[in-house]
Scaffold this active site. Structure first.
Site, PDB file in Angstrom:
ATOM      1  N   SER A  52       0.824  -1.210   0.000  1.00  0.00           N
ATOM      2  CA  SER A  52       0.000   0.000   0.000  1.00  0.00           C
ATOM      3  C   SER A  52       0.861   1.264   0.000  1.00  0.00           C
ATOM      4  CB  SER A  52      -0.915   0.022   1.224  1.00  0.00           C
ATOM      5  OG  SER A  52      -1.659  -1.177   1.295  1.00  0.00           O
TER       6      SER A  52
HETATM    7  N1  SAM Z   1      -0.832  -4.941   3.979  1.00  0.00           N
HETATM    8  C1  SAM Z   1      -0.081  -5.194   2.794  1.00  0.00           C
HETATM    9  C2  SAM Z   1       1.308  -4.633   2.838  1.00  0.00           C
HETATM   10  O1  SAM Z   1       1.671  -3.987   3.822  1.00  0.00           O
HETATM   11  O2  SAM Z   1       2.054  -4.881   1.884  1.00  0.00           O
HETATM   12  C3  SAM Z   1      -0.784  -4.747   1.538  1.00  0.00           C
HETATM   13  C4  SAM Z   1      -1.874  -5.653   1.216  1.00  0.00           C
HETATM   14  S1  SAM Z   1      -2.388  -5.729  -0.448  1.00  0.00           S
HETATM   15  C5  SAM Z   1      -3.010  -4.145  -0.742  1.00  0.00           C
HETATM   16  C6  SAM Z   1      -3.820  -6.751  -0.152  1.00  0.00           C
HETATM   17  C7  SAM Z   1      -3.494  -8.177   0.198  1.00  0.00           C
HETATM   18  O3  SAM Z   1      -4.689  -8.823   0.606  1.00  0.00           O
HETATM   19  C8  SAM Z   1      -2.965  -8.986  -0.984  1.00  0.00           C
HETATM   20  O4  SAM Z   1      -1.728  -9.549  -0.658  1.00  0.00           O
HETATM   21  C9  SAM Z   1      -4.031 -10.054  -1.195  1.00  0.00           C
HETATM   22  O5  SAM Z   1      -3.520 -11.292  -1.641  1.00  0.00           O
HETATM   23  C10 SAM Z   1      -4.622 -10.148   0.192  1.00  0.00           C
HETATM   24  N2  SAM Z   1      -5.959 -10.729   0.246  1.00  0.00           N
HETATM   25  C11 SAM Z   1      -7.016 -10.560  -0.583  1.00  0.00           C
HETATM   26  N3  SAM Z   1      -8.062 -11.291  -0.171  1.00  0.00           N
HETATM   27  C12 SAM Z   1      -7.665 -11.932   0.965  1.00  0.00           C
HETATM   28  C13 SAM Z   1      -8.305 -12.824   1.874  1.00  0.00           C
HETATM   29  N4  SAM Z   1      -9.555 -13.222   1.728  1.00  0.00           N
HETATM   30  N5  SAM Z   1      -7.589 -13.277   2.920  1.00  0.00           N
HETATM   31  C14 SAM Z   1      -6.296 -12.902   3.116  1.00  0.00           C
HETATM   32  N6  SAM Z   1      -5.639 -12.063   2.293  1.00  0.00           N
HETATM   33  C15 SAM Z   1      -6.331 -11.575   1.236  1.00  0.00           C
END
Ligand code: SAM
Length: 204
Positions: A52
């Protein structure tokens, strides 16, 4: 980064500012993007996912109103950067990621950096982490049509949840406070996150 993108835009919580000053963001981005790690934007981390934007990390962290005794659940480990920022402030961070390769990479980086208060799980974060519930705070770092009830159930009374909520392509950050079992929400800034994919989120 912290002066121009975070403090100048109004983030005031000194705990958040200190954490953002301390965590080496360049360690969490792919090697070929190291020179852009402190730019004012989200960056690709592989598997179609992103780390992000720094400002968004700071705003979400500030909205959580954290203190050192908190146990925090993060949904969407991604690079592990947000988890590390949280781990600078609170006692324990529980972070769930559905893509195994991202979770494993994040785990390796935070281990190298010496964090021992971040716990990783691979799976569908829309179901939370029932064995470790209830949590003082919950942060969802992927976008959902609404905050899943499963997560609200795993939030302590008086707890705060922060999540991007809206359509698949544009959302607003919501801050919810749980009182007498009911979540009252207020809107913060507009945002764009990758979708939360799972049983209580979007279908793939
Ligand atoms: N917090 C992260 C960082 O600091 O890099 C950024 C997260 S990224 C914007 C969103 C993440 O959510 C992705 O890695 C994606 O694979 C994960 N994601 C999406 N749906 C999910 C779910 N149901 N359970 C767990 N992770 C999920």
């Amino acid at each position: 980064m912290v002066d121009t993108q975070i403090i100048l835009r109004g983030v005031k919580d000194q705990k958040v500012i200190n954490a953002m000053l301390k965590v080496p963001r360049h360690r969490f981005v792919p090697e070929e993007l190291t020179d852009r790690a402190y730019d004012d934007m989200a960056l690709p981390i592989g598997e179609g996912q992103t780390i992000s934007q720094p400002y968004m990390v700071a705003v979400m962290t500030e909205l959580l109103e954290l203190d050192i005794n908190h146990r925090v659940l993060e949904i969407g480990t991604g690079s592990g950067y947000q988890a590390a920022v949280l781990a600078e402030i609170v006692k324990e961070v529980y972070t769930v990621e559905r893509i195994a390769s991202l979770s494993e990479r994040a785990r390796q980086i935070v281990r190298e950096l010496g964090y021992d208060n971040i716990f990783f799980r691979i799976g569908d974060g829309t179901l939370g982490w029932p064995e470790e519930a209830p949590f003082d705070r919950i942060i969802v770092t992927a976008a959902a049509p609404e905050i899943p009830d499963t997560l609200i159930d795993q939030l302590k009374e008086g707890g705060i949840v922060v999540a991007p909520v809206g359509s698949r392509y544009s959302q607003v950050l919501l801050k919810g406070i749980k009182k007498k079992g009911i979540l009252t929400t207020q809107e913060s800034v507009p945002c764009v996150f990758v979708p939360l994919v799972g049983e209580r989120g979007w279908r793939e």
